[in-house]
Motif scaffolding. Structure first.
Motif, mmCIF file in Angstrom:
data_model
loop_
_atom_site.group_PDB
_atom_site.id
_atom_site.type_symbol
_atom_site.label_atom_id
_atom_site.label_comp_id
_atom_site.label_asym_id
_atom_site.label_seq_id
_atom_site.Cartn_x
_atom_site.Cartn_y
_atom_site.Cartn_z
ATOM 1 N N ALA A 1 -40.894 0.203 -20.814
ATOM 2 C CA ALA A 1 -41.501 -0.616 -19.750
ATOM 3 C C ALA A 1 -41.117 -2.092 -19.881
ATOM 4 N N GLY A 2 -40.010 -2.340 -20.537
ATOM 5 C CA GLY A 2 -39.568 -3.726 -20.704
ATOM 6 C C GLY A 2 -39.596 -4.142 -22.167
ATOM 7 N N VAL A 3 -39.247 -5.385 -22.391
ATOM 8 C CA VAL A 3 -39.036 -5.878 -23.754
ATOM 9 C C VAL A 3 -40.203 -6.764 -24.169
ATOM 10 N N ILE A 4 -40.598 -6.637 -25.443
ATOM 11 C CA ILE A 4 -41.618 -7.524 -26.027
ATOM 12 C C ILE A 4 -40.895 -8.549 -26.900
ATOM 13 N N VAL A 5 -41.106 -9.826 -26.622
ATOM 14 C CA VAL A 5 -40.511 -10.889 -27.437
ATOM 15 C C VAL A 5 -41.587 -11.501 -28.316
ATOM 16 N N ALA A 6 -41.294 -11.663 -29.595
ATOM 17 C CA ALA A 6 -42.176 -12.391 -30.515
ATOM 18 C C ALA A 6 -41.536 -13.744 -30.795
ATOM 19 N N ASP A 7 -42.162 -14.821 -30.343
ATOM 20 C CA ASP A 7 -41.717 -16.207 -30.521
ATOM 21 C C ASP A 7 -40.423 -16.523 -29.755
ATOM 22 N N PRO A 8 -40.556 -17.103 -28.565
ATOM 23 C CA PRO A 8 -39.364 -17.429 -27.766
ATOM 24 C C PRO A 8 -38.550 -18.620 -28.304
ATOM 25 N N ILE A 9 -39.134 -19.407 -29.210
ATOM 26 C CA ILE A 9 -38.485 -20.528 -29.918
ATOM 27 C C ILE A 9 -38.351 -21.783 -29.046
ATOM 28 N N ASN A 10 -37.516 -21.744 -28.000
ATOM 29 C CA ASN A 10 -37.469 -22.891 -27.085
ATOM 30 C C ASN A 10 -36.843 -22.458 -25.764
ATOM 31 N N ARG A 11 -36.857 -23.367 -24.796
ATOM 32 C CA ARG A 11 -36.420 -23.039 -23.439
ATOM 33 C C ARG A 11 -34.971 -22.544 -23.405
ATOM 34 N N ASP A 12 -34.080 -23.271 -24.074
ATOM 35 C CA ASP A 12 -32.666 -22.880 -24.046
ATOM 36 C C ASP A 12 -32.459 -21.531 -24.716
ATOM 37 N N THR A 13 -33.139 -21.321 -25.840
ATOM 38 C CA THR A 13 -32.995 -20.049 -26.549
ATOM 39 C C THR A 13 -33.530 -18.905 -25.687
ATOM 40 N N ALA A 14 -34.672 -19.135 -25.035
ATOM 41 C CA ALA A 14 -35.274 -18.079 -24.215
ATOM 42 C C ALA A 14 -34.362 -17.722 -23.036
ATOM 43 N N ASN A 15 -33.746 -18.731 -22.422
ATOM 44 C CA ASN A 15 -32.819 -18.445 -21.316
ATOM 45 C C ASN A 15 -31.593 -17.676 -21.799
ATOM 46 N N TRP A 16 -31.071 -18.090 -22.933
ATOM 47 C CA TRP A 16 -29.941 -17.363 -23.540
ATOM 48 C C TRP A 16 -30.349 -15.935 -23.866
ATOM 49 N N LEU A 17 -31.536 -15.772 -24.456
ATOM 50 C CA LEU A 17 -31.991 -14.446 -24.877
ATOM 51 C C LEU A 17 -32.175 -13.511 -23.677
ATOM 52 N N LYS A 18 -32.723 -14.070 -22.615
ATOM 53 C CA LYS A 18 -32.921 -13.278 -21.394
ATOM 54 C C LYS A 18 -31.584 -12.666 -20.937
ATOM 55 N N GLY A 19 -30.545 -13.486 -20.939
ATOM 56 C CA GLY A 19 -29.215 -13.010 -20.536
ATOM 57 C C GLY A 19 -28.660 -11.980 -21.507
ATOM 58 N N GLU A 20 -28.827 -12.233 -22.798
ATOM 59 C CA GLU A 20 -28.311 -11.302 -23.817
ATOM 60 C C GLU A 20 -29.014 -9.949 -23.734
ATOM 61 N N ILE A 21 -30.330 -9.984 -23.538
ATOM 62 C CA ILE A 21 -31.095 -8.728 -23.461
ATOM 63 C C ILE A 21 -30.641 -7.917 -22.240
ATOM 64 N N ALA A 22 -30.464 -8.604 -21.111
ATOM 65 C CA ALA A 22 -30.009 -7.900 -19.906
ATOM 66 C C ALA A 22 -28.616 -7.301 -20.137
ATOM 67 N N ALA A 23 -27.742 -8.099 -20.756
ATOM 68 C CA ALA A 23 -26.358 -7.645 -20.941
ATOM 69 C C ALA A 23 -26.248 -6.514 -21.953
ATOM 70 N N ARG A 24 -27.035 -6.575 -23.008
ATOM 71 C CA ARG A 24 -26.900 -5.595 -24.094
ATOM 72 C C ARG A 24 -27.691 -4.324 -23.843
ATOM 73 N N HIS A 25 -28.764 -4.427 -23.052
ATOM 74 C CA HIS A 25 -29.694 -3.300 -22.969
ATOM 75 C C HIS A 25 -29.934 -2.883 -21.522
ATOM 76 N N ASN A 26 -28.826 -2.646 -20.797
ATOM 77 C CA ASN A 26 -28.956 -1.997 -19.499
ATOM 78 C C ASN A 26 -29.868 -2.754 -18.536
#
Ligand SMILES: [Zn+2]
Length: 322
Positions: free
Chosen positions: A44-69
């Protein structure tokens, strides 16, 4: 005559060191320089523990989409409210954000009359505010944004609110000592630890993955900080509490993704440092002499050894003299 003005390239901050590593199964650890968080894939989606900061969270959002369908972040959980771990959840539109009531109150910031505290050392003209010339780091870079009342100086309240401006307050507030959060067939347990580092400090347990996220108060494979409020009994309680989980992965918000052996090693470090500094005090050494003689070389391969061994000896010296 042809005059060509050559502008020097603006000094660029080095690109952050980022990575994503699988811990086990659907649990991954992500990095932004010295800071680390986790994410868990669920149906039902991804659980993130500690987004760290705005730039990291934006990068992570893209990586999660790209790596995990094309997966999306559906929930965010926090270890604690401090800006350097908790900023950026807004990047995950529509995500449910869970947190402690202590986080909500902490994010209100200190009272306007609160003194600079640890920042007072930078207050050269001792007016209780940090002027532009006294501010450093993020405070200097975002001075105008931090200076809410526009009086040219930053108060403790303005510094706190400026630093925490990207922290999303939780909407789903959990008040019991333990919150079990389930999503898409996966479980995350939030265990309130509290204490001196942050009133909302939480250990984040992934029982199926046998993994525990511990942030700031324990950093596997890294020299700790010995702050002025260091208390060995309390530190050992935090270590024992972490050891009490059925976890094979003890994962730091800093330092390594380790094991329970790293908890024992941290304990040994504190014990040996105390004994060595006590011996130097007993021998009549000054703090400078103690720093010159206590090197704890057994730990020279730990992260941050070079930067922290001196301050650690100094901190322990002050604690034992107190
Ligand atoms: Zn912290």
């Amino acid at each position: 005559m042809l005059a060509v003005a050559v502008q020097p390239a603006a000094a660029q901050a080095p690109a952050p060191e980022r990575s994503i590593t699988q811990v086990t199964g659907d649990l991954y650890r992500f990095q932004n320089n010295q800071h680390f968080g986790l994410y868990l894939l669920t149906r039902a989606g991804v659980i993130v523990a500690d987004p760290i900061n705005r730039d990291t969270a934006n990068w992570l959002k893209g990586e999660i989409a790209a790596r995990h369908n094309n997966a999306k972040v559906a929930a965010v959980v926090y270890s604690h409210h401090h800006w350097d771990h908790a900023s950026g959840a807004d990047a995950f539109e529509g995500a449910r954000v869970l947190g402690r009531p202590e986080m909500v109150s902490a994010l209100q910031g200190p009272a306007a009359t609160t003194g600079l505290g640890a920042q007072a050392a930078a207050d050269a003209n001792r007016d209780g505010l940090l002027q532009r010339t006294e501010a450093t780091g993020a405070m200097a870079q975002n001075f105008a944004a931090f200076d809410a009342d526009g009086n040219g100086g930053l108060s403790a309240r303005e510094i706190f609110l400026g630093q925490h401006r990207d922290v999303t307050a939780p909407a789903d507030i959990w008040r019991n000592p333990i919150r079990e959060f389930t999503l898409g067939g996966k479980i995350v347990e939030l265990h309130h630890v509290g204490g001196t580092h942050a009133a909302d400090l939480t250990y984040i347990h992934f029982p199926v993955e046998r993994a525990l996220l511990v942030v700031d108060v324990i950093s596997p494979g890294r020299l700790p900080n010995i702050a002025a409020d260091y208390n060995e009994a309390h530190q050992f309680e935090l270590l024992d509490k972490a050891a009490s989980f059925q976890a094979t992965h003890i994962i730091g918000g800093h330092g390594l993704s380790g094991t329970k052996a790293d908890l024992d090693a941290q304990k040994a470090y504190f014990t040996e440092l105390r004994a060595a500094v006590q011996a130097s005090i007993n021998a009549g050494q000054t703090v400078e002499q103690a720093k010159a003689s206590v090197k704890m070389e057994k730990y020279a391969n730990w992260i941050a050894y070079r930067d922290r061994i001196g301050p650690n000896v100094e901190g322990m010296y002050a604690v034992l003299k107190r």
